[in-house]
Design an enzyme around this catalytic site. Structure first.
Site, PDB file in Angstrom:
ATOM      1  N   GLU A  58       0.852  -1.195   0.000  1.00  0.00           N
ATOM      2  CA  GLU A  58       0.000   0.000   0.000  1.00  0.00           C
ATOM      3  C   GLU A  58       0.887   1.244   0.000  1.00  0.00           C
ATOM      4  OE1 GLU A  58      -2.210  -0.331   3.642  1.00  0.00           O
ATOM      5  OE2 GLU A  58      -2.714  -2.424   3.188  1.00  0.00           O
ATOM      6  N   LYS A  93       2.335   4.588   1.529  1.00  0.00           N
ATOM      7  CA  LYS A  93       2.539   5.066   2.897  1.00  0.00           C
ATOM      8  C   LYS A  93       2.239   6.561   2.920  1.00  0.00           C
ATOM      9  CE  LYS A  93       6.097   5.114   6.524  1.00  0.00           C
ATOM     10  NZ  LYS A  93       5.286   5.949   7.353  1.00  0.00           N
ATOM     11  N   ASP A 120       1.763  10.244   3.998  1.00  0.00           N
ATOM     12  CA  ASP A 120       2.518  11.082   4.925  1.00  0.00           C
ATOM     13  C   ASP A 120       1.545  12.035   5.608  1.00  0.00           C
ATOM     14  OD1 ASP A 120       4.621  12.018   6.295  1.00  0.00           O
ATOM     15  OD2 ASP A 120       5.601  13.024   4.625  1.00  0.00           O
ATOM     16  N   TYR A 131      -6.789   1.940   6.142  1.00  0.00           N
ATOM     17  CA  TYR A 131      -6.022   0.753   5.740  1.00  0.00           C
ATOM     18  C   TYR A 131      -5.983  -0.369   6.755  1.00  0.00           C
ATOM     19  CZ  TYR A 131      -2.671   3.561   8.413  1.00  0.00           C
ATOM     20  OH  TYR A 131      -2.078   4.326   9.369  1.00  0.00           O
ATOM     21  N   LYS A 172      10.931   2.977   2.792  1.00  0.00           N
ATOM     22  CA  LYS A 172      10.967   4.444   2.772  1.00  0.00           C
ATOM     23  C   LYS A 172      11.782   4.949   1.586  1.00  0.00           C
ATOM     24  CE  LYS A 172      10.496   6.865   6.391  1.00  0.00           C
ATOM     25  NZ  LYS A 172       9.959   7.195   7.678  1.00  0.00           N
ATOM     26  N   CYS A 189      20.885  46.579  -9.826  1.00  0.00           N
ATOM     27  CA  CYS A 189      21.172  45.285 -10.455  1.00  0.00           C
ATOM     28  C   CYS A 189      22.560  44.831 -10.045  1.00  0.00           C
ATOM     29  CB  CYS A 189      21.088  45.414 -11.971  1.00  0.00           C
ATOM     30  SG  CYS A 189      21.701  43.946 -12.817  1.00  0.00           S
ATOM     31  N   CYS A 244      24.826  45.093 -13.437  1.00  0.00           N
ATOM     32  CA  CYS A 244      25.133  46.315 -14.186  1.00  0.00           C
ATOM     33  C   CYS A 244      24.871  47.585 -13.376  1.00  0.00           C
ATOM     34  CB  CYS A 244      24.348  46.349 -15.494  1.00  0.00           C
ATOM     35  SG  CYS A 244      22.581  46.643 -15.242  1.00  0.00           S
ATOM     36  N   CYS A 279      15.663  44.327 -13.366  1.00  0.00           N
ATOM     37  CA  CYS A 279      16.761  45.207 -13.738  1.00  0.00           C
ATOM     38  C   CYS A 279      16.211  46.087 -14.857  1.00  0.00           C
ATOM     39  CB  CYS A 279      17.955  44.395 -14.238  1.00  0.00           C
ATOM     40  SG  CYS A 279      19.140  45.408 -15.149  1.00  0.00           S
ATOM     41  N   CYS A 331      21.559  45.169 -20.099  1.00  0.00           N
ATOM     42  CA  CYS A 331      22.303  44.548 -18.994  1.00  0.00           C
ATOM     43  C   CYS A 331      23.052  43.321 -19.527  1.00  0.00           C
ATOM     44  CB  CYS A 331      21.338  44.137 -17.895  1.00  0.00           C
ATOM     45  SG  CYS A 331      22.098  43.144 -16.599  1.00  0.00           S
TER      46      CYS A 331
HETATM   47  S1  IVH Z   1       0.198   0.128   8.758  1.00  0.00           S
HETATM   48  C1  IVH Z   1       0.266  -2.566  11.970  1.00  0.00           C
HETATM   49  N1  IVH Z   1      -0.298   1.271   6.456  1.00  0.00           N
HETATM   50  O1  IVH Z   1       3.070   5.158   8.772  1.00  0.00           O
HETATM   51  C2  IVH Z   1      -0.077  -1.373  11.213  1.00  0.00           C
HETATM   52  N2  IVH Z   1       0.685   2.572   8.171  1.00  0.00           N
HETATM   53  O2  IVH Z   1       5.824   5.015   9.839  1.00  0.00           O
HETATM   54  C3  IVH Z   1       0.991  -0.375  11.193  1.00  0.00           C
HETATM   55  N3  IVH Z   1       1.078   4.904   7.539  1.00  0.00           N
HETATM   56  O3  IVH Z   1       2.257   4.824  12.150  1.00  0.00           O
HETATM   57  C4  IVH Z   1       0.719   0.731  10.294  1.00  0.00           C
HETATM   58  N4  IVH Z   1       0.285   4.758   5.497  1.00  0.00           N
HETATM   59  O4  IVH Z   1       0.682   6.253  10.685  1.00  0.00           O
HETATM   60  C5  IVH Z   1       0.189   1.434   7.691  1.00  0.00           C
HETATM   61  N5  IVH Z   1      -0.808   2.157   4.357  1.00  0.00           N
HETATM   62  C6  IVH Z   1      -0.325   2.311   5.600  1.00  0.00           C
HETATM   63  C7  IVH Z   1       0.174   3.549   6.062  1.00  0.00           C
HETATM   64  C8  IVH Z   1       0.674   3.639   7.361  1.00  0.00           C
HETATM   65  C9  IVH Z   1       0.821   5.559   6.392  1.00  0.00           C
HETATM   66  C10 IVH Z   1       1.708   5.522   8.714  1.00  0.00           C
HETATM   67  C11 IVH Z   1       1.122   5.089  10.029  1.00  0.00           C
HETATM   68  C12 IVH Z   1       2.282   4.506  10.799  1.00  0.00           C
HETATM   69  C13 IVH Z   1       3.446   5.136  10.117  1.00  0.00           C
HETATM   70  C14 IVH Z   1       4.713   4.324  10.334  1.00  0.00           C
END
Ligand code: IVH
Length: 675
Positions: A117, A119, A121, A233, A323, A417, A420, A435, A440
């Site tokens: 999935e 991740k 932010d 998720y 990451k 400037c 010049c 400028c 120039c």
């Molecule tokens: S799963 C056991 N799935 O990333 C479940 N986390 O760096 C653990 N996060 O604390 C988390 N997208 O806040 C999971 N698709 C995703 C995520 C996700 C973002 C965040 C979550 C977690 C942090 C860890």
């Protein structure tokens, strides 16, 4: 203890202290002073020391507990189950090592499949539903106790207040606790910061901080004004019969109940090879999303196996975050430099204490413009956050004001400037400073760079250093001078041997015959790149027609913006533009539209020189006319010249023509030749 052991123990203690401090700033004060990447690096270093020297694991080590303390001013909630985090992988090897590690803990014949999935932010939230009704929402807090932010979460449109969202959907379980991530989409984030700048409020350095700030408002009316989004998720807890037991089904089950789940970006894999290949496709693709991700998450699909693997500290063994290299780092702003562009715009840039971001050492970064510097209150000497994201040029996100020491100095635009010394001007309602000097030397260097660039005339071998040298030594005063360069002009340039001179002159010569849309784009009219240039030439019969087009005519071209139309009219109203075009023509640059039906070939193979002021035609009109009948224009009279077209006050070219016995004709005679 050996000396090496002692210094390792000291380093571990130092790291513990730093991590404690920064997680307090992050979780409790909501005011981090280092980036996530830097925090990760500290954490990883400590974890590595501890794994190699378990005797150094202190009971209060941050690796031994779950997250920071919840903030004090919101009501507390105890979570139904631990809200866990994830351990990190920073490359394929880390993933393979993870697979080996967990393999050792599982029966030999276990086969694993995985879900990947995005991740997100953002900010982790825990949402509780009873008999299909949203009753409580909380932050992650320390993983056991979070903050109650139910009213704030209710303001998020994506969050279902009742499940199933579709009345014909599956019946809701008696109790369901869902985990998701709240985040800002980039356009919403940018709009929020724009409004804050307008109101004189400090801007947020990134969408995650903005989401955190919005969610933890004591007044949900403020949250409601900020368009947050949600992606779910995980099922953290539940009571009901048909709760799914594999992650792939969890995603679909949640989606079926009406939760926002990014199914399109989630994948199921039986093997790590294709899984890692999928992850790598996101290294570039992540920048196409309109929200930020900091990696992808790999999860063991079978949740019974996932559970059986247990937890290390706060990280479940059954999942790992892949990451991406951090895109942000903090460093010191040492100085501010100013570039001047070909239009004269002043662009400030940061000179930084060198810092490595995603494998590249960054020493300079964009500062956008002086208004932006003021709005973000960036000062000389500040610790600043620098972002390098994909193809984007590194830029300064903002200052870390908490790290100010008092000696930081405000940044102001220069009075003159930097190249010049001409005065700086600013147009009402525009952010840019200019400028004021059209001649120039720096503007000239930039316009030549633009002229020779790939998208324009594409002349190889004219790098910035050579252009500067030619300009500094007065050998070039405008782009047209390129077409009058002789080998003698280049012979004493640094690093210029005969071969290189030949190549450069050949490249310049080749550019004389570039398609007209390239030439038009190279002129650098605001808003006219090759695409718009091609559009113009599709709708107008010749370059000459473009020169005389009115704003109405231009605006009538489908796809043509009114501002660009004004810019084109302004450009051709300026006598300097005509002088330049004349000079380019004399230098042999073709202004003949490719593929356009030539009016005739009556002048084919004949070279003309124009001198003096003609009675009715402008010089470029006469040139266009001659070219449209197959003739060529050059700047100087030679034995190869077929005719000299002379008007009033002719120059020395007329004398030369007489000396060589070249026929001299009037405008009327030219017109007669053509009819
Ligand atoms: S799963 C056991 N799935 O990333 C479940 N986390 O760096 C653990 N996060 O604390 C988390 N997208 O806040 C999971 N698709 C995703 C995520 C996700 C973002 C965040 C979550 C977690 C942090 C860890």
């Amino acid at each position: 203890m050996t000396q090496a052991d002692q210094s390792l123990a000291r380093r571990a203690a130092d790291l513990r202290e730093q991590i404690h401090y920064h997680s307090y700033r992050y979780h409790v004060l909501d005011a981090p002073i280092i980036t996530d990447g830097e925090f990760d690096a500290l954490y990883q270093e400590l974890a590595k020391i501890e794994s190699q020297h378990p005797d150094l694991i202190a009971p209060d080590s941050p690796t031994q507990r779950v997250g920071g303390e919840p903030r004090s001013d919101l009501p507390k909630v105890a979570h139904a189950a631990p809200v866990l985090s994830l351990s990190n992988a920073f490359g394929d090897d880390d993933v393979l090592a993870w697979r080996t590690r967990i393999g050792k803990l599982l029966p030999d014949d276990t086969t694993l499949d995985y879900v990947v999935e995005l991740k997100f932010d953002g900010l982790s939230v825990v949402l509780t539903y009873e008999n299909g009704v949203f009753v409580q929402g909380a932050t992650r807090g320390n993983g056991e106790i979070g903050e109650d932010i139910t009213p704030n979460l209710r303001t998020i449109n994506a969050l279902p207040l009742r499940i199933p969202a579709d009345p014909d959907g599956p019946p809701p379980p008696a109790r369901l606790v869902v985990r998701g991530e709240v985040f800002f989409r980039l356009p919403a984030f940018e709009e929020l910061n724009r409004q804050r700048t307008e109101n004189g409020e400090p801007t947020f350095v990134n969408p995650r901080n903005a989401a955190s700030g919005a969610l933890r408002q004591l007044d949900p009316r403020i949250t409601a004004q900020r368009p947050l989004d949600l992606a779910c998720y995980q099922i953290l807890d539940g009571e009901g019969s048909d709760l799914p037991t594999i992650q792939w089904n969890v995603l679909h089950y949640l989606y079926g109940l009406g939760f926002p789940v990014m199914l399109d970006y989630s994948r199921h894999f039986d093997d790590l090879g294709p899984l890692l290949a999928y992850i790598h496709t996101w290294e570039d693709r992540r920048h196409d999303l309109d929200f930020e991700i900091d990696g992808l998450v790999i999860k063991i699909n079978d949740l019974a196996i996932f559970e059986s693997l247990g937890v290390v500290g706060k990280d479940p063994r059954g999942a790992i975050a892949y990451k991406f290299p951090a895109e942000e780092r903090t460093t010191r702003l040492l100085d501010v430099g100013v570039n001047v562009g070909r239009t004269g715009v002043l662009s400030p840039y940061a000179i930084l204490e060198p810092v490595e971001i995603g494998g590249v050492t960054v020493k300079q970064a964009t500062l956008h413009n002086f208004d932006d510097i003021a709005a973000k209150d960036i000062r000389l000497g500040d610790t600043v956050i620098v972002k390098r994201s994909g193809e984007v040029i590194p830029y300064v996100v903002g200052p870390v004001t908490d790290l100010r020491e008092g000696a930081e100095q405000p940044i102001t635009p220069p009075d003159s400037c930097p190249f010049c010394r001409s005065p700086i001007t600013r147009t009402e309602g525009e952010v840019a400073y200019y400028c004021s000097n059209p001649d120039c030397p720096e503007r000239l260097v930039r316009s030549i760079e633009y002229w020779v660039s790939r998208g324009a005339m594409d002349i190889d071998g004219l790098g910035e250093r050579i252009v500067r040298q030619l300009v500094d030594e007065g050998r070039i005063h405008d782009v047209a001078d390129l077409y009058f360069l002789s080998p003698d002009d280049l012979i004493d340039l640094e690093g210029f041997a005969e071969k290189k001179i030949d190549n450069l002159l050949a490249a310049i010569d080749a550019s004389r015959r570039r398609p007209l849309e390239r030439v038009l784009a190279a002129l650098g009219i605001k808003g006219v790149g090759t695409t718009v240039a091609a559009l113009l030439l599709d709708h107008l019969p010749s370059f000459d027609a473009l020169i005389h087009a009115t704003q109405e005519q231009l605006e009538a071209i489908p796809g043509m913006g009114p501002l660009t139309a004004v810019n084109i009219v302004d450009f051709f109203a300026d006598p300097r533009s005509h002088a330049l075009i004349d000079k380019l023509r004399s230098g042999g640059v073709s202004f003949q539209a490719e593929g356009k039906q030539a009016a005739s070939d009556r002048l084919a193979g004949q070279t003309f020189v124009i001198t003096g002021t003609l009675p009715t035609l402008l010089r470029d009109e006469a040139s266009a006319l001659i070219e449209s009948h197959g003739g060529k224009i050059t700047g100087s009279v030679s034995s190869k010249t077929a005719y000299v077209l002379a008007g009033e006050n002719p120059g020395s070219k007329l004398d030369k023509a007489n000396q060589l016995g070249i026929p001299v004709i009037t405008e009327q005679e030219l017109l007669d030749m053509l009819h």
